[in-house]
Every structure is written in structure tokens, then in C-alpha cells.
Design an enzyme around this catalytic site. Structure first.
Site, PDB file in Angstrom:
ATOM      1  N   LYS A 105       0.819  -1.224   0.000  1.00  6.40           N
ATOM      2  CA  LYS A 105       0.000   0.000   0.000  1.00  6.40           C
ATOM      3  C   LYS A 105       0.846   1.263   0.000  1.00  6.40           C
ATOM      4  O   LYS A 105       0.524   2.236  -0.686  1.00  6.40           O
ATOM      5  CB  LYS A 105      -0.923   0.023   1.221  1.00  6.40           C
ATOM      6  CG  LYS A 105      -2.165  -0.800   1.092  1.00  6.40           C
ATOM      7  CD  LYS A 105      -3.094  -0.535   2.266  1.00  6.40           C
ATOM      8  CE  LYS A 105      -2.384  -0.811   3.590  1.00  6.40           C
ATOM      9  NZ  LYS A 105      -3.189  -0.423   4.751  1.00  6.40           N
ATOM     10  N   ARG A 111     -10.843   1.038   8.904  1.00  4.45           N
ATOM     11  CA  ARG A 111     -10.487  -0.359   9.152  1.00  4.45           C
ATOM     12  C   ARG A 111     -11.662  -1.173   9.692  1.00  4.45           C
ATOM     13  O   ARG A 111     -11.546  -2.381   9.845  1.00  4.45           O
ATOM     14  CB  ARG A 111      -9.317  -0.442  10.129  1.00  4.45           C
ATOM     15  CG  ARG A 111      -8.016   0.055   9.516  1.00  4.45           C
ATOM     16  CD  ARG A 111      -6.834  -0.238  10.393  1.00  4.45           C
ATOM     17  NE  ARG A 111      -5.594   0.160   9.742  1.00  4.45           N
ATOM     18  CZ  ARG A 111      -4.386   0.004  10.260  1.00  4.45           C
ATOM     19  NH1 ARG A 111      -4.265  -0.556  11.453  1.00  4.45           N
ATOM     20  NH2 ARG A 111      -3.307   0.399   9.614  1.00  4.45           N
ATOM     21  N   ARG A 163      11.373  -6.667   5.288  1.00  6.82           N
ATOM     22  CA  ARG A 163      10.964  -5.277   5.487  1.00  6.82           C
ATOM     23  C   ARG A 163      11.769  -4.620   6.611  1.00  6.82           C
ATOM     24  O   ARG A 163      11.926  -5.181   7.691  1.00  6.82           O
ATOM     25  CB  ARG A 163       9.464  -5.237   5.816  1.00  6.82           C
ATOM     26  CG  ARG A 163       8.878  -3.840   5.721  1.00  6.82           C
ATOM     27  CD  ARG A 163       7.392  -3.888   5.518  1.00  6.82           C
ATOM     28  NE  ARG A 163       6.668  -3.974   6.770  1.00  6.82           N
ATOM     29  CZ  ARG A 163       5.392  -3.631   6.912  1.00  6.82           C
ATOM     30  NH1 ARG A 163       4.706  -3.199   5.880  1.00  6.82           N
ATOM     31  NH2 ARG A 163       4.790  -3.735   8.074  1.00  6.82           N
ATOM     32  N   ARG A 165      11.077  -4.328  12.640  1.00  2.00           N
ATOM     33  CA  ARG A 165      10.137  -4.204  13.750  1.00  2.00           C
ATOM     34  C   ARG A 165       9.685  -5.569  14.250  1.00  2.00           C
ATOM     35  O   ARG A 165       9.650  -6.540  13.495  1.00  2.00           O
ATOM     36  CB  ARG A 165       8.905  -3.402  13.304  1.00  2.00           C
ATOM     37  CG  ARG A 165       9.232  -2.002  12.798  1.00  2.00           C
ATOM     38  CD  ARG A 165       7.971  -1.206  12.536  1.00  2.00           C
ATOM     39  NE  ARG A 165       6.974  -1.946  11.761  1.00  2.00           N
ATOM     40  CZ  ARG A 165       5.732  -1.550  11.584  1.00  2.00           C
ATOM     41  NH1 ARG A 165       5.319  -0.426  12.120  1.00  2.00           N
ATOM     42  NH2 ARG A 165       4.883  -2.257  10.864  1.00  2.00           N
ATOM     43  N   ARG A 209      -1.389 -10.505  12.785  1.00  2.00           N
ATOM     44  CA  ARG A 209      -1.866  -9.267  12.144  1.00  2.00           C
ATOM     45  C   ARG A 209      -2.735  -9.567  10.925  1.00  2.00           C
ATOM     46  O   ARG A 209      -3.741  -8.898  10.677  1.00  2.00           O
ATOM     47  CB  ARG A 209      -0.685  -8.390  11.732  1.00  2.00           C
ATOM     48  CG  ARG A 209       0.078  -7.788  12.906  1.00  2.00           C
ATOM     49  CD  ARG A 209       1.322  -7.072  12.435  1.00  2.00           C
ATOM     50  NE  ARG A 209       0.994  -5.868  11.687  1.00  2.00           N
ATOM     51  CZ  ARG A 209       1.807  -5.306  10.782  1.00  2.00           C
ATOM     52  NH1 ARG A 209       2.958  -5.866  10.504  1.00  2.00           N
ATOM     53  NH2 ARG A 209       1.451  -4.205  10.174  1.00  2.00           N
TER      54      ARG A 209
END
Length: 223
Positions: A19, A93, A127, A160, A171
Site C-alpha cells: 500500500k 479499518r 521489510r 520491527r 496481524r
């Protein structure tokens, strides 16, 4: 000369679906202002506003920020740029948030990035994040100019906890249960456009062509 009408759009997709990259290309190509719920959250938390402290408490406990708080924050930002075109990222969301947005604004389109969860799990292990700004890099398709360091500041990048396999699985499950109903909500309104694939660079040309046609169609109606 006919001025183009204001465009209001939302981009959706699971965490790690690309995104951020697609949003950046949309704003650069079409001139929409990118409004990220994550940026707004970080700004309020860093400023230690009353809402920011409340949100930090929720996030630290692994809870979602309450719908009414999140909606108020985002709508305040949108009103500040009233009259301009924007692309919302990370909001809504939940169906409740979508309904709150609908009360104030009519959306022209909702772009949904449909990327397989297995692809996302593989992608997120690559990432890396610049924590102060929230800028995200991926060593596979969006690497930093200097490995391990932020392009703008030269500061080190970190992986992270969110990007660890067990957290990613949780998630994605959360996204599926909480946000999939939002896709159905927008599908029923006829504004949802879904783009499927495993590579952002292959999905993007289809998004670009769609938006060119969409904007052309909207502006013809204005004429």
C-alpha cells in the site's frame, strides 16, 4: 478551461501488501494528497496529546484504537484540506469507521490490493523501517540506496517486532476478521476495485490505467 473535480479515494490491503509503495505512486502521478492513519497516530503520540496518550495505551496493549477516536482524528485532518483531492491509507479499518466517513464524504473509489497472505509473510521478513519517520523499505523490491540506512536521513533502519513471523500471522488474521467486512461494505456500494497479484510493480500499471480512466470519466461528467 474545466478544472478537474476533487477526487476522494481510499486504498486498502493487508499489512505488507504494498500500500505504501502504490500510494506514493498514486500521489506522485495524480496529485492526490496521501493521508496515512499511521502518520496521524505517530504525530499525536509524539506530541503527547490527550488522544495520543490514549492511543499509545491501546497500541501498547495490542488493542485497536476505538472507532470514535480514530474517526475523529482522521476527519479532522480531512477537513483541514477540504477542497483538495486525497487518498486515505489505513482508514477505515472497520465498518463503523467507514460509516463515519460516509456521513461527511462521498468516495469516488476504493482501491483494494489483494495479495496472497503467503506472499506477504515472505515479503515482511525483508521489510526494514526508519522508526522516526515510519518510512518502510523492502530489500526485495524497494531497497534503500545504502543497505541498512534511510535514504533521507542516513539513520539506521530496524526490523520491527511486527514483522516477525508469529506477529505477521496474528496481524493478517486480525485484518481478515476486522477489515474484510469493510471491503464487502464498499463492494455493495459499487466503489470497490480489486487488484490481485504478488508483485507491486506488476499490480501498479493496472492501478494506474484504472485511475486514468476513472479521473477522465469523472471530469467528463463535470463538463
Amino acid at each position: 478551461m474545466v478544472l478537474p473535480r476533487v477526487i476522494r479515494a481510499v486504498i486498502m490491503g493487508p499489512p505488507g501488501s504494498g500500500k505504501g509503495t502504490v500510494s506514493g505512486r498514486i500521489t506522485k502521478t495524480f496529485g492526490l494528497k496521501h493521508i496515512s492513519s499511521g502518520d496521524i497516530l505517530r504525530a499525536n503520540i509524539n506530541a503527547q496529546t490527550e488522544l495520543g496518550l490514549l492511543m499509545k495505551s491501546c497500541i501498547d496493549q495490542g488493542q485497536l484504537v476505538p472507532d470514535d477516536v480514530m474517526s475523529r482524528l482522521i476527519l479532522n485532518d480531512l477537513r483541514a484540506i477540504d477542497g483538495g483531492s486525497w487518498l486515505l491509507d489505513g482508514f477505515p479499518r472497520t465498518v463503523s469507521q467507514a460509516e463515519a466517513l460516509d456521513v461527511v464524504y462521498t468516495l469516488d473509489t476504493v482501491i483494494n490490493l489483494n495479495v496472497p497472505f503467503q506472499t506477504i509473510k515472505q515479503r515482511l521478513t525483508s521489510r526494514w523501517t526508519h522508526l522516526p519517520s515510519g518510512r518502510v523499505y523492502n530489500t526485495d523490491f524497494n531497497p534503500p540506496k545504502v543497505p541498512g540506512f534511510d535514504d533521507d536521513t542516513g539513520e539506521p533502519l530496524f526490523q520491527r517486532d511486527d514483522d516477525k513471523p508469529e506477529t505477521v500471522t496474528r496481524r493478517l488474521k486480525s485484518y481478515e476478521t476486522q477489515t474484510e467486512p469493510v471491503l464487502e461494505y464498499y463492494r455493495s456500494k459499487g466503489v470497490l476495485e480489486t487488484f490481485s497479484g504478488t508483485e507491486t510493480n506488476k499490480i501498479w500499471p493496472h492501478v494506474e490505467v484504472f485511475l486514468q480512466r476513472k479521473l477522465s470519466s469523472i471530469n467528463q461528467k463535470v463538463e
